[in-house]
Design a protein around this motif. Structure first.
Motif, PDB file in Angstrom:
ATOM      1  N   ARG A 221       0.809  -1.206   0.000  1.00 29.46           N
ATOM      2  CA  ARG A 221       0.000   0.000   0.000  1.00 29.46           C
ATOM      3  C   ARG A 221       0.849   1.265   0.000  1.00 29.46           C
ATOM      4  NH1 ARG A 221      -3.019  -1.230   3.923  1.00 29.46           N
ATOM      5  NH2 ARG A 221      -1.981  -0.069   5.584  1.00 29.46           N
ATOM      6  N   GLN A 222       1.987   1.266   0.666  1.00 31.00           N
ATOM      7  CA  GLN A 222       2.743   2.494   0.840  1.00 31.00           C
ATOM      8  C   GLN A 222       3.918   2.625  -0.121  1.00 31.00           C
ATOM      9  OE1 GLN A 222       3.759   2.936   4.987  1.00 31.00           O
ATOM     10  NE2 GLN A 222       1.700   2.431   5.670  1.00 31.00           N
ATOM     11  N   VAL A 223       4.689   1.584  -0.281  1.00 31.96           N
ATOM     12  CA  VAL A 223       5.883   1.717  -1.109  1.00 31.96           C
ATOM     13  C   VAL A 223       5.992   0.612  -2.157  1.00 31.96           C
ATOM     14  CG1 VAL A 223       7.169   2.896   0.706  1.00 31.96           C
ATOM     15  CG2 VAL A 223       7.274   0.417   0.570  1.00 31.96           C
ATOM     16  N   GLY A 224       4.973  -0.202  -2.270  1.00 30.91           N
ATOM     17  CA  GLY A 224       5.022  -1.306  -3.216  1.00 30.91           C
ATOM     18  C   GLY A 224       5.005  -0.814  -4.652  1.00 30.91           C
ATOM     19  N   PRO A 225       5.382  -1.667  -5.575  1.00 28.54           N
ATOM     20  CA  PRO A 225       5.459  -1.286  -6.985  1.00 28.54           C
ATOM     21  C   PRO A 225       4.081  -1.095  -7.609  1.00 28.54           C
ATOM     22  CG  PRO A 225       5.913  -3.617  -6.712  1.00 28.54           C
ATOM     23  CD  PRO A 225       5.829  -3.045  -5.344  1.00 28.54           C
ATOM     24  N   GLY A 226       4.024  -0.188  -8.563  1.00 27.23           N
ATOM     25  CA  GLY A 226       2.796   0.075  -9.302  1.00 27.23           C
ATOM     26  C   GLY A 226       3.082   0.164 -10.785  1.00 27.23           C
ATOM     27  N   LEU A 227       2.276   0.949 -11.489  1.00 22.57           N
ATOM     28  CA  LEU A 227       2.440   1.072 -12.934  1.00 22.57           C
ATOM     29  C   LEU A 227       3.824   1.582 -13.343  1.00 22.57           C
ATOM     30  CD1 LEU A 227       1.315   0.969 -15.819  1.00 22.57           C
ATOM     31  CD2 LEU A 227       0.323   3.241 -15.422  1.00 22.57           C
ATOM     32  N   PRO A 228       4.389   2.608 -12.696  1.00 25.08           N
ATOM     33  CA  PRO A 228       5.713   3.074 -13.130  1.00 25.08           C
ATOM     34  C   PRO A 228       6.774   1.973 -13.081  1.00 25.08           C
ATOM     35  CG  PRO A 228       4.707   4.694 -11.696  1.00 25.08           C
ATOM     36  CD  PRO A 228       3.837   3.478 -11.620  1.00 25.08           C
ATOM     37  N   GLU A 229       6.707   1.127 -12.064  1.00 26.46           N
ATOM     38  CA  GLU A 229       7.686   0.032 -11.965  1.00 26.46           C
ATOM     39  C   GLU A 229       7.440  -1.017 -13.044  1.00 26.46           C
ATOM     40  OE1 GLU A 229       7.627   2.247  -8.212  1.00 26.46           O
ATOM     41  OE2 GLU A 229       6.006   1.332  -9.386  1.00 26.46           O
ATOM     42  N   ASP A 230       6.167  -1.274 -13.358  1.00 20.12           N
ATOM     43  CA  ASP A 230       5.863  -2.211 -14.445  1.00 20.12           C
ATOM     44  C   ASP A 230       6.379  -1.671 -15.776  1.00 20.12           C
ATOM     45  OD1 ASP A 230       4.607  -3.879 -12.646  1.00 20.12           O
ATOM     46  OD2 ASP A 230       2.572  -3.303 -13.221  1.00 20.12           O
ATOM     47  N   VAL A 231       6.157  -0.386 -16.002  1.00 14.23           N
ATOM     48  CA  VAL A 231       6.633   0.250 -17.237  1.00 14.23           C
ATOM     49  C   VAL A 231       8.149   0.115 -17.351  1.00 14.23           C
ATOM     50  CG1 VAL A 231       6.958   2.483 -18.389  1.00 14.23           C
ATOM     51  CG2 VAL A 231       4.707   1.852 -17.479  1.00 14.23           C
ATOM     52  N   ALA A 232       8.858   0.390 -16.262  1.00 12.87           N
ATOM     53  CA  ALA A 232      10.318   0.322 -16.282  1.00 12.87           C
ATOM     54  C   ALA A 232      10.800  -1.095 -16.575  1.00 12.87           C
ATOM     55  CB  ALA A 232      10.889   0.813 -14.956  1.00 12.87           C
ATOM     56  N   ALA A 233      10.119  -2.090 -16.004  1.00 17.33           N
ATOM     57  CA  ALA A 233      10.534  -3.478 -16.209  1.00 17.33           C
ATOM     58  C   ALA A 233      10.339  -3.910 -17.655  1.00 17.33           C
ATOM     59  CB  ALA A 233       9.741  -4.399 -15.271  1.00 17.33           C
ATOM     60  N   VAL A 234       9.211  -3.548 -18.233  1.00 21.00           N
ATOM     61  CA  VAL A 234       8.945  -3.914 -19.626  1.00 21.00           C
ATOM     62  C   VAL A 234       9.872  -3.144 -20.562  1.00 21.00           C
ATOM     63  CG1 VAL A 234       7.233  -3.851 -21.486  1.00 21.00           C
ATOM     64  CG2 VAL A 234       6.566  -4.592 -19.189  1.00 21.00           C
ATOM     65  N   ARG A 235      10.085  -1.892 -20.281  1.00 22.60           N
ATOM     66  CA  ARG A 235      10.953  -1.078 -21.133  1.00 22.60           C
ATOM     67  C   ARG A 235      12.376  -1.637 -21.160  1.00 22.60           C
ATOM     68  NH1 ARG A 235      10.340   3.765 -23.502  1.00 22.60           N
ATOM     69  NH2 ARG A 235      12.174   5.041 -23.907  1.00 22.60           N
ATOM     70  N   GLN A 236      12.836  -2.150 -20.022  1.00 21.46           N
ATOM     71  CA  GLN A 236      14.171  -2.724 -19.977  1.00 21.46           C
ATOM     72  C   GLN A 236      14.277  -3.925 -20.914  1.00 21.46           C
ATOM     73  OE1 GLN A 236      17.049  -1.593 -18.355  1.00 21.46           O
ATOM     74  NE2 GLN A 236      17.810  -3.106 -19.826  1.00 21.46           N
ATOM     75  N   VAL A 237      13.241  -4.758 -20.946  1.00 19.43           N
ATOM     76  CA  VAL A 237      13.242  -5.906 -21.860  1.00 19.43           C
ATOM     77  C   VAL A 237      13.251  -5.428 -23.309  1.00 19.43           C
ATOM     78  CG1 VAL A 237      11.951  -7.936 -22.622  1.00 19.43           C
ATOM     79  CG2 VAL A 237      12.102  -7.409 -20.188  1.00 19.43           C
TER      80      VAL A 237
END
Length: 236
Positions: free
Chosen positions: A53-69
């Motif tokens: 709820r407070q510091v867990g990953p959300g859309l920005p982290e998903d975007v970064a992970a996919v972009r890296q691939v």
């Protein structure tokens, strides 16, 4: 040419969800990769209430992970995004020169500033369990097969529950910052027997795509109609 697969919400282990189509593509000499989504707990972060709820990953982290691939190589790439994956790819593929085509499977093409919460018919999905206490949501296991896998092989139906995940509710309301589909050629695959995302909504979403293909399949055609999905990818 390579293919990058991006899975949808509330699941993990993308390589399992895409394995039937990936294997058929490999037989034709086309290699593929899958991306983990941190919001689904695929980075090893704890899923306890405070973390999500407070510091867990959300859309920005998903975007970064996919972009890296996507940036791992400059090889021409077709990105295949399923369901929520289309939200991620809309931003992750922006400005990546190797991405030549986007294939959206029962998915979304959001405008800049739109979020997942803006798609749907306005009512809560009966197949989802939202837990405000942990800040996560997930698929109700007892509704998994009938809603999402009714046309799949019994073996896949039996194994799918082992690849579900609780996902951070952050992803529901976070807006995308780019709309790659406006600049990259796109195809929308409407799943006409989908019980999760109604076909009439898919057809509405598909109006933004460059091309539209309809398949008589449920929510996961890359499992139930793998050969048809392979042929569509190869045609792109």
């Amino acid at each position: 040419m390579r293919v990058v697969f991006v899975h949808g919400a509330c699941v993990r282990d993308g390589s399992w969800w895409w394995h039937r189509t990936a294997e058929l593509l490999q037989e034709r000499g086309v290699l593929s990769a899958t991306s983990a989504l941190p919001s689904c707990g695929e980075t090893g972060l704890p899923e306890d209430a405070a973390a999500v709820r407070q510091v867990g990953p959300g859309l920005p982290e998903d975007v970064a992970a996919v972009r890296q691939v996507l940036l791992d190589t400059d090889e021409p790439t077709v990105v295949v995004a399923h369901s929520y994956g289309g939200i991620v790819v809309s931003e992750a593929a922006e400005g990546v020169g190797s991405v030549r085509h986007l294939l959206l499977v029962s998915s979304y093409l959001p405008e800049v500033g739109q979020s997942l919460s803006e798609f749907g018919d306005g009512g809560p999905a009966p197949f989802l369990d939202v837990d405000p206490g942990t800040g996560t949501f997930g698929v109700r296991p007892e509704l998994l097969v009938d809603t999402f896998l009714h046309d799949c092989d019994p073996e896949d139906q039996a194994q799918a529950a082992d690849h579900l995940a609780r996902q951070s509710v952050r992803v529901i309301g976070e807006p995308v910052k780019a709309a790659a589909w406006q600049r990259v050629p796109s195809t929308y695959l409407v799943c006409a027997q989908d019980r999760g995302t109604p076909p009439h909504l898919q057809r509405e979403y598909a109006r933004r795509a460059g091309d539209v293909v309809e398949l008589d399949a449920g929510h996961h055609p890359f499992l139930s109609r793998a050969a048809a999905v392979r042929d569509l990818v190869l045609s792109l």
